[in-house]
Design an enzyme around this catalytic site. Sequence first.
Site, PDB file in Angstrom:
ATOM      1  N   CYS C 112      -0.059  -0.338  -8.897  1.00  0.00           N
ATOM      2  CA  CYS C 112      -1.044  -1.373  -8.600  1.00  0.00           C
ATOM      3  C   CYS C 112      -2.374  -0.640  -8.482  1.00  0.00           C
ATOM      4  CB  CYS C 112      -0.700  -2.098  -7.300  1.00  0.00           C
ATOM      5  SG  CYS C 112      -2.017  -3.219  -6.762  1.00  0.00           S
ATOM      6  N   SER C 116      -2.244  -2.080  -3.629  1.00  0.00           N
ATOM      7  CA  SER C 116      -0.973  -1.384  -3.475  1.00  0.00           C
ATOM      8  C   SER C 116       0.173  -2.378  -3.470  1.00  0.00           C
ATOM      9  CB  SER C 116      -0.967  -0.568  -2.188  1.00  0.00           C
ATOM     10  OG  SER C 116      -1.339  -1.395  -1.115  1.00  0.00           O
TER      11      SER C 116
END
Lengths: 98, 100, 213
Positions: C112, C116
């Site tokens: 990502c 995250s």
Amino acid sequence: MAQSNKYQTGDQVKVRVDSPSHHYRTPTYIQGKTGVVVAICGRYRNPESLGHGGDGMPEQLLYRVSFAQNSVWDRYRGPSGDKILVDIYEHWLDPVGV
Amino acid sequence: MPKPHDMGGEPNDEPIDQSDHQKMDWEMRADALHQVLGQKGIRRTDEMRRAMESLDPDLYRSLSYYERWTAALELLMVEKGYLTSDEIDRKVTQLDQGAN
Amino acid sequence: MSEGHDGEHVHPESGEELSVYARRAQAIEALMVEKGVCSTSEVDQMMNMVESRSPSDGAKVVAHAWSDPEFKARLLADPRSALTEIGYSLPDTTPHLAVVENTEQVHHMVVCTLCSCYPRALLGRPPDWYKSFAYRSRAVVDPRGVMREFGLELADSVEVQVLDSTADLRYLVLPRRPAGTENLSEAELAKLVSRDCMIGVTDPHVPEGVAAS
């Protein structure tokens, strides 16, 4: 309510280039790149509205778009078949070759 | 100029540090508080992301993960009128004194 | 921020000063509780719930998919209902999960880059490296270099597909079942499935003596 998808699996699409002042989820590195829709991931409330306290409506269709790595990066070192897949909302995509 | 969080493909030749630090108690509580506030509809993931992205770029890059969360949560809670920064300052002082 | 570094303030538990943000996090929680927005026990319960989730959940799902091809097909097509079948009912608030299968031809790796995002429901909290700036920057442009650091060297004939989970989906990688594991039970198989191979930075590792010859 049935709304039709603007793009189908297999369609070529180009990611818009933009840097709005509000929140958005389209990374800079993929903007302006051309890829192929590989999956239609459903409708979701729009993060560009949700991020600022809005209701996220209307929902946006989310596509998984596949890009050839060596078309995204000049410095890509892997084989030419390698891909990068990014989830992108419909309003960030433009048609290609229409 | 991309915002500080938008770092995919940015030149970086650091090896990946695969060690995992032992989570501190405050980090686990901060994590849990976020989820609780999320469940109650008090803060949304997208708002947290937006708040984190609005941090000063140098600050964003210098804070640890849960420090970033905390900075973003403070921004949001103040913005939404749940807390004021003064109130948080005073509570910090009070907790510091209580810990002595 | 009022605190000096003169060693006057010693916290009894650790003897170490908490950072400015740690103290602000504690203050925020205390104030939210005082104002009745949430309770300490709600935070405690959530902490226990988060703590109870770990990669062993994901590993069980993977081992079951390896052992039951029909379940695997359902898991790939509709993860939420397939997981409900085997007792993992995800709350409605859980972000949508997508499961991607590694094969001889295609290897997936998840990142990502913008924050995250991570399939916490099946893997627990993300490891520090997943949230690191090095991983978030490099995974998209140098996935093979990253995998090499995790001990995986893929042939050029394998197509690497990096998934950047930018939006509403959280990705779980279904790794390839290692050769020589035909006689292992589901529980034994689950032990081969590490967190990192469900992120796709490596493959399952079969310790010597485990695989059938």
